[in-house]
Enzyme design. Sequence first.
Site, PDB file in Angstrom:
ATOM      1  N   ASN A 151     -19.001 -23.761 -44.255  1.00 25.97           N
ATOM      2  CA  ASN A 151     -17.558 -23.844 -44.442  1.00 25.97           C
ATOM      3  C   ASN A 151     -17.297 -25.039 -45.361  1.00 25.97           C
ATOM      4  OD1 ASN A 151     -14.880 -23.094 -44.117  1.00 25.97           O
ATOM      5  ND2 ASN A 151     -14.597 -24.351 -42.292  1.00 25.97           N
ATOM      6  N   TYR A 192     -12.268 -16.282 -47.456  1.00 24.18           N
ATOM      7  CA  TYR A 192     -12.769 -16.472 -46.099  1.00 24.18           C
ATOM      8  C   TYR A 192     -13.463 -15.195 -45.621  1.00 24.18           C
ATOM      9  CZ  TYR A 192     -12.752 -19.207 -41.781  1.00 24.18           C
ATOM     10  OH  TYR A 192     -13.127 -19.968 -40.706  1.00 24.18           O
ATOM     11  N   ARG A 198     -23.566 -20.727 -40.644  1.00 23.34           N
ATOM     12  CA  ARG A 198     -22.673 -20.402 -41.748  1.00 23.34           C
ATOM     13  C   ARG A 198     -22.270 -21.699 -42.432  1.00 23.34           C
ATOM     14  NH1 ARG A 198     -17.034 -21.165 -40.848  1.00 23.34           N
ATOM     15  NH2 ARG A 198     -16.563 -19.548 -42.376  1.00 23.34           N
ATOM     16  N   GLU A 256     -19.437 -28.117 -44.450  1.00 18.73           N
ATOM     17  CA  GLU A 256     -19.924 -28.087 -43.076  1.00 18.73           C
ATOM     18  C   GLU A 256     -21.017 -27.035 -42.945  1.00 18.73           C
ATOM     19  OE1 GLU A 256     -15.622 -29.175 -40.961  1.00 18.73           O
ATOM     20  OE2 GLU A 256     -16.468 -27.156 -40.784  1.00 18.73           O
ATOM     21  N   HIS A 289      -8.669 -21.141 -33.388  1.00 21.00           N
ATOM     22  CA  HIS A 289      -8.697 -20.687 -34.785  1.00 21.00           C
ATOM     23  C   HIS A 289      -7.330 -20.184 -35.266  1.00 21.00           C
ATOM     24  CE1 HIS A 289     -13.227 -20.349 -34.430  1.00 21.00           C
ATOM     25  NE2 HIS A 289     -13.071 -20.941 -35.591  1.00 21.00           N
ATOM     26  N   TYR A 318      -3.837 -24.381 -46.857  1.00 25.35           N
ATOM     27  CA  TYR A 318      -4.523 -24.633 -45.585  1.00 25.35           C
ATOM     28  C   TYR A 318      -5.550 -25.755 -45.720  1.00 25.35           C
ATOM     29  CZ  TYR A 318      -7.778 -23.867 -41.721  1.00 25.35           C
ATOM     30  OH  TYR A 318      -8.606 -24.043 -40.635  1.00 25.35           O
TER      31      TYR A 318
END
Length: 346
Positions: free
Chosen positions: A225, A37, A223, A265, A193, A316
Amino acid sequence: MGITFRKETFRDDFTFKNSPEHIRRFPFPFHEDSYMYAVNIEPHVVGPKGSVLENLIDVDEHYVAEMQDRALVLAEDPLRCQSLPHMTLAGWDLLELLMEQQALGYPEHFTLERDGDRWRWINRPLGIDDTFTFGDTSTLPYGPMEYITRQSQGDFCILDQRDGNLWMDAGMVTTQADWSLDFDIGMNFFEWHAPVPLAHEKGIFVRALKFLTNIQQGKPARRLNWTMTINPRLDTSPENYHKWGPDRTTVTPENVGDKVHLRVELQSFWRLPRSNGIVFPIRCYLIKMDELVTQPKWARRLHRVIRDLPEELATYKGLTRYRPTLVEWLSKLDDGSATSPGFGPD
């Protein structure tokens, strides 16, 4: 030449698939053979012709089917679209942005005509031809945010900027990866978040908030994801976990290629002109493993990324139950050769 829209479903019989052309334009999210990440934000500028970045708001072959699925979700749960009272002006900002971008990028499908505050919007794929007064909610069948996001692919969060923070005060969210607008509405940037592992300790969200609160009008950012989904289901919300959660137990060595989908995404961030809010479009793209591995570079790289993913991130992203099966299946397509730099296929 216009887009040929597919007739397909994202539920029940799951007839969704990508054409060969759409596979090659898929926004593969890994530029190297490992993943962690990070603040991977860059200017949202027009990219190569034929890519998902050819236009700043992308419309593709899944448009009509996605809008039909959105209508089904909203009929089942109207709370997937919410706007706090002070966000109406931001909704008009978003309506203008999306109409302008869709008409600019796809004039054969969308037309926007303006005569002062009197606007005419033509959406040919959905059979819409409406005339309304910009700023007058009574002239639309829905509020401005809901009206235009019922006609735009992806989810949309509108963030109010105040007290040095961003607050999720409006949104249309029907294609999310296991989070709830109804739960997050009214929360600030750090609160919504909070579940993300590792990133807080690295200070990623502090840096991201600083960047986002300084976004200027006319200079959007973006960005990528990613996560994974079993079956091509757009609506993987907590509210419907009972429908999609058990799918994770159904992956076998025989059906990995058909059932497991990479879910990417394309997230962009735009400063809105009148309200000074920020709109956060979250455009979801799906590709099944059988389609992805037609690009050998992607097959090799995805194997290495999933194999070496930190356990906290795997948990996650909900991969734990079927990760070994997926890694074993992908390993047969990884000959150990080097992968070329960058996201695109060879």
